[in-house]
Every structure is written in C-alpha cells, then in structure tokens.
Design a protein around this motif. Structure first.
Motif, PDB file in Angstrom:
ATOM      1  N   PRO A  94       0.676  -1.304  -0.017  1.00  0.00           N
ATOM      2  CA  PRO A  94      -0.052   0.177  -0.047  1.00  0.00           C
ATOM      3  C   PRO A  94       0.778   1.372   0.150  1.00  0.00           C
ATOM      4  N   ASP A  95       2.064   1.233   0.897  1.00  0.00           N
ATOM      5  CA  ASP A  95       2.705   2.733   0.869  1.00  0.00           C
ATOM      6  C   ASP A  95       3.356   2.707  -0.451  1.00  0.00           C
ATOM      7  N   GLY A  96       3.977   1.703  -1.208  1.00  0.00           N
ATOM      8  CA  GLY A  96       4.415   2.005  -2.587  1.00  0.00           C
ATOM      9  C   GLY A  96       3.419   2.697  -3.446  1.00  0.00           C
ATOM     10  N   PHE A  97       2.023   1.995  -3.403  1.00  0.00           N
ATOM     11  CA  PHE A  97       0.908   2.452  -4.384  1.00  0.00           C
ATOM     12  C   PHE A  97       0.787   3.963  -4.006  1.00  0.00           C
ATOM     13  N   GLU A  98       0.588   4.395  -2.696  1.00  0.00           N
ATOM     14  CA  GLU A  98       0.413   5.785  -2.474  1.00  0.00           C
ATOM     15  C   GLU A  98       1.743   6.770  -3.012  1.00  0.00           C
ATOM     16  N   GLN A  99       2.906   6.186  -2.856  1.00  0.00           N
ATOM     17  CA  GLN A  99       3.840   6.981  -3.319  1.00  0.00           C
ATOM     18  C   GLN A  99       3.906   7.164  -4.940  1.00  0.00           C
ATOM     19  N   ALA A 100       3.572   6.203  -5.651  1.00  0.00           N
ATOM     20  CA  ALA A 100       3.449   6.093  -6.904  1.00  0.00           C
ATOM     21  C   ALA A 100       2.298   6.753  -7.258  1.00  0.00           C
ATOM     22  N   THR A 101       1.267   6.867  -6.532  1.00  0.00           N
ATOM     23  CA  THR A 101      -0.060   7.457  -7.109  1.00  0.00           C
ATOM     24  C   THR A 101       0.350   9.186  -6.939  1.00  0.00           C
ATOM     25  N   ARG A 102       0.918   9.573  -5.967  1.00  0.00           N
ATOM     26  CA  ARG A 102       1.345  10.857  -5.595  1.00  0.00           C
ATOM     27  C   ARG A 102       2.427  11.351  -6.628  1.00  0.00           C
ATOM     28  N   ALA A 103       3.244  10.561  -6.901  1.00  0.00           N
ATOM     29  CA  ALA A 103       4.288  10.988  -8.096  1.00  0.00           C
ATOM     30  C   ALA A 103       3.606  11.112  -9.482  1.00  0.00           C
ATOM     31  N   ASP A 104       2.949  10.360  -9.914  1.00  0.00           N
ATOM     32  CA  ASP A 104       2.176  10.204 -10.914  1.00  0.00           C
ATOM     33  C   ASP A 104       1.420  11.566 -11.269  1.00  0.00           C
ATOM     34  N   LEU A 105       0.561  12.205 -10.179  1.00  0.00           N
ATOM     35  CA  LEU A 105      -0.202  12.970  -9.840  1.00  0.00           C
ATOM     36  C   LEU A 105       0.808  14.408 -10.149  1.00  0.00           C
ATOM     37  N   GLN A 106       1.618  14.402  -9.586  1.00  0.00           N
ATOM     38  CA  GLN A 106       2.563  15.513  -9.403  1.00  0.00           C
ATOM     39  C   GLN A 106       3.262  15.735 -10.680  1.00  0.00           C
ATOM     40  N   GLN A 107       3.562  14.478 -11.488  1.00  0.00           N
ATOM     41  CA  GLN A 107       4.213  14.736 -12.966  1.00  0.00           C
ATOM     42  C   GLN A 107       3.165  14.843 -13.914  1.00  0.00           C
ATOM     43  N   ARG A 108       1.971  14.508 -13.842  1.00  0.00           N
ATOM     44  CA  ARG A 108       1.052  14.727 -14.894  1.00  0.00           C
ATOM     45  C   ARG A 108       0.233  15.935 -14.728  1.00  0.00           C
ATOM     46  N   ARG A 109       0.060  16.507 -13.647  1.00  0.00           N
ATOM     47  CA  ARG A 109      -0.889  17.451 -13.288  1.00  0.00           C
ATOM     48  C   ARG A 109      -0.030  18.787 -12.824  1.00  0.00           C
ATOM     49  N   TRP A 110      -0.766  20.115 -13.322  1.00  0.00           N
ATOM     50  CA  TRP A 110      -0.257  21.174 -12.655  1.00  0.00           C
ATOM     51  C   TRP A 110      -1.131  21.388 -11.441  1.00  0.00           C
ATOM     52  N   LEU A 111      -0.651  20.804 -10.305  1.00  0.00           N
ATOM     53  CA  LEU A 111      -1.761  20.339  -9.124  1.00  0.00           C
ATOM     54  C   LEU A 111      -1.681  22.398  -8.470  1.00  0.00           C
ATOM     55  N   ARG A 112      -0.761  22.975  -8.393  1.00  0.00           N
ATOM     56  CA  ARG A 112      -1.030  24.378  -8.127  1.00  0.00           C
ATOM     57  C   ARG A 112      -1.956  25.161  -8.778  1.00  0.00           C
ATOM     58  N   LEU A 113      -1.802  25.005 -10.011  1.00  0.00           N
ATOM     59  CA  LEU A 113      -2.985  25.612 -10.955  1.00  0.00           C
ATOM     60  C   LEU A 113      -4.246  25.122 -10.605  1.00  0.00           C
ATOM     61  N   HIS A 114      -4.535  23.955 -10.463  1.00  0.00           N
ATOM     62  CA  HIS A 114      -5.692  23.117 -10.076  1.00  0.00           C
ATOM     63  C   HIS A 114      -6.098  23.639  -8.822  1.00  0.00           C
ATOM     64  N   VAL A 115      -5.437  23.855  -7.649  1.00  0.00           N
ATOM     65  CA  VAL A 115      -5.898  24.270  -6.337  1.00  0.00           C
ATOM     66  C   VAL A 115      -6.169  25.904  -6.658  1.00  0.00           C
ATOM     67  N   LEU A 116      -5.562  26.555  -7.436  1.00  0.00           N
ATOM     68  CA  LEU A 116      -5.975  28.106  -7.461  1.00  0.00           C
ATOM     69  C   LEU A 116      -7.411  28.020  -8.400  1.00  0.00           C
ATOM     70  N   LEU A 117      -7.871  27.177  -9.436  1.00  0.00           N
ATOM     71  CA  LEU A 117      -8.942  27.130  -9.819  1.00  0.00           C
ATOM     72  C   LEU A 117      -9.979  26.744  -9.153  1.00  0.00           C
ATOM     73  N   LEU A 118      -9.764  25.655  -8.073  1.00  0.00           N
ATOM     74  CA  LEU A 118     -10.634  25.227  -7.075  1.00  0.00           C
ATOM     75  C   LEU A 118     -10.995  26.290  -6.267  1.00  0.00           C
ATOM     76  N   ALA A 119      -9.966  27.076  -5.715  1.00  0.00           N
ATOM     77  CA  ALA A 119     -10.185  28.169  -4.780  1.00  0.00           C
ATOM     78  C   ALA A 119     -11.061  29.201  -5.280  1.00  0.00           C
ATOM     79  N   ALA A 120     -10.820  29.665  -6.521  1.00  0.00           N
ATOM     80  CA  ALA A 120     -11.917  30.670  -7.360  1.00  0.00           C
ATOM     81  C   ALA A 120     -13.076  30.183  -7.344  1.00  0.00           C
ATOM     82  N   LEU A 121     -13.274  28.872  -7.896  1.00  0.00           N
ATOM     83  CA  LEU A 121     -14.550  28.364  -8.030  1.00  0.00           C
ATOM     84  C   LEU A 121     -15.240  28.405  -6.682  1.00  0.00           C
TER      85      LEU A 121
END
Length: 251
Positions: free
Chosen positions: A10-37
């Motif tokens: 499970p720990d490896g799955f969590e680390q892999a999921t976090r790394a994948d999202l951080q690589q594929r998605r502009w998370l700061r931009l998503h957070v900013l848009l979420l805050a604006a909405l």
C-alpha cells in the motif's frame, strides 16, 4: 519493467500515485482554480441568502461560508476523480498557468474598479504571495481607515481588518492546499482499487480525510468572518454587503 504487486505494498501504491499526479498535473494551478470556483460559489450562496431575506452582515457571511463547505467537499471529490483520469489532457497542456491567472486577476480587478472597489493585481500564480500582499495591504491601510470615519472607533476598524486577514489566511493556507487535493485523490485511488489493497491499507476514505484536513481551517475561517460581520453589523447596521460597509468606512 515488472508490475509492482500493489496489493502487497500500500505504501508503494500511495507514493506511486502521488508521484504520478505531481508529474502529470499542474497541481498548483488546479488548487488555484478550485479556490476561485469555491469563492464564486460562496458569493453565489450569499446572494441567494440575501434574496431569501437574510440581510444582516452578522449572519449572512457566516451562513454563506458554512453552506459552501459541503459544496467545496463535493468539488474536492469531483476534482480528485478527474485528476486520476488518464483519458483527458491536463489544463497545463492547454493553457499557460501564469497567463491564465494574470487574465483572471485582470478581470477581477476590472470588475472591482467598476464597482468602486479597486483591487491590487494578483502577481503570477503563487496563491501564498497573493495572500501576503492582501494582508499587508490591509494592515498598511489601517491608519487611513481609522481616519476615514470618526464614528467608527479605530479598534473596531483594526478588529475588522485583522479578522478578515485571519479568515483569508485560514482559507489560503488551510483549505486550499496542494496536500489537501492530493490527499483526497490518493484516497479515491485506493477506493478504486478495492479488494486486498483497500483491506490491507485500512485507509480513512476521501471524506474523512477531507474533513480531517479542512475542519480546523474552516472553523478558523468561519470565526474570522463571524467576528468581522458582527463588528460591521453593530457599528454599521445600515450596510447590507461587505463592499458597502467598506465604502462607509472609507467615507
């Protein structure tokens, strides 16, 4: 490369999921848009409450914030599921984050100037820098506000400014954070796996995770809004909106 036995790690799955999202998605931009909405939803809820007859600044802003909280949790769930999907391009692949934030800030500033409430332009894509600038501007303006209307004591003006600054701080640094959105997405990823992995991991689930991460900041935000609203309602009972109250303070 051989596939990892995620049902045993499970720990490896969590680390892999976090790394994948951080690589594929502009998370700061998503957070900013979420805050604006979410902010737009809060203003909409406040407008509906006013149409329903809730005019008092002592209650309407606080009620709007509390009613927006479940909407924000729903947005976190939907946004987390979308972040995990692989069949759509990320916003970062379609637009430039800095240009998008600058454009949104220009629109907000233009609308504010049209309403007689000039706002400073939000720089770049750093939400924390925008919050620091807003808080600094509020504190720098205390002297001017204190002299603007002698009917309102300086301590009241200071209390309103500090309450709103505290509410902004709780919102920016507590509610709207990359770790909050990323944590919800990870919990949703575990839930989607099911079976042995979910049983072995014994996760708390996305809703409990979101509540645990956002309850304290939401209470802080609500407290700041409640104090500011109560002060404005007591000293400026004729004001029906926050912009109107600020115009009265500015004379």
């Amino acid at each position: 490369m051989a596939r990892r036995p995620w049902h045993r790690d499970p720990d490896g799955f969590e680390q892999a999921t976090r790394a994948d999202l951080q690589q594929r998605r502009w998370l700061r931009l998503h957070v900013l848009l979420l805050a604006a909405l979410t902010t737009a939803l809060c203003w909409g809820v406040s407008a509906l409450l006013r149409r329903a007859g809730v005019e008092s600044l002592a209650w309407r802003p606080l009620a709007a914030v509390l009613l927006t909280w479940p909407l924000y949790l729903g947005l976190l769930w939907a946004w987390g599921r979308w972040l995990l999907s692989r069949d759509s391009a990320d916003l970062g692949d379609l637009v430039d984050g800095a240009d998008l934030v600058d454009g949104a800030a220009d629109l907000v500033a233009a609308g504010a100037r049209a309403a007689g409430r000039g706002l400073p332009r939000v720089p770049g894509s750093a939400v924390s820098e925008a919050a620091d600038d807003a808080a600094s501007g509020a504190l720098d303006a205390l002297g001017t506000l204190g002299e603007a209307d002698e009917a309102v004591p300086l301590l009241v003006v200071v209390g309103v400014a500090l309450s709103l600054a505290a509410a902004l701080g709780f919102a920016v640094f507590g509610l709207f954070g990359v770790d909050v959105l990323l944590g919800v997405a990870v919990e949703l990823a575990f839930a989607s796996m099911g079976g042995a992995l979910a049983w072995r991991a014994r996760r708390e689930g996305w809703l409990m995770h979101a509540l645990r991460r956002t309850t304290a900041p939401m209470l802080g935000l609500a407290g700041g809004v409640a104090v500011a609203g109560a002060l404005l309602h007591h000293w400026l009972p004729q004001a029906r909106t926050l912009p109107e109250a600020l115009r009265l303070l500015l004379g």
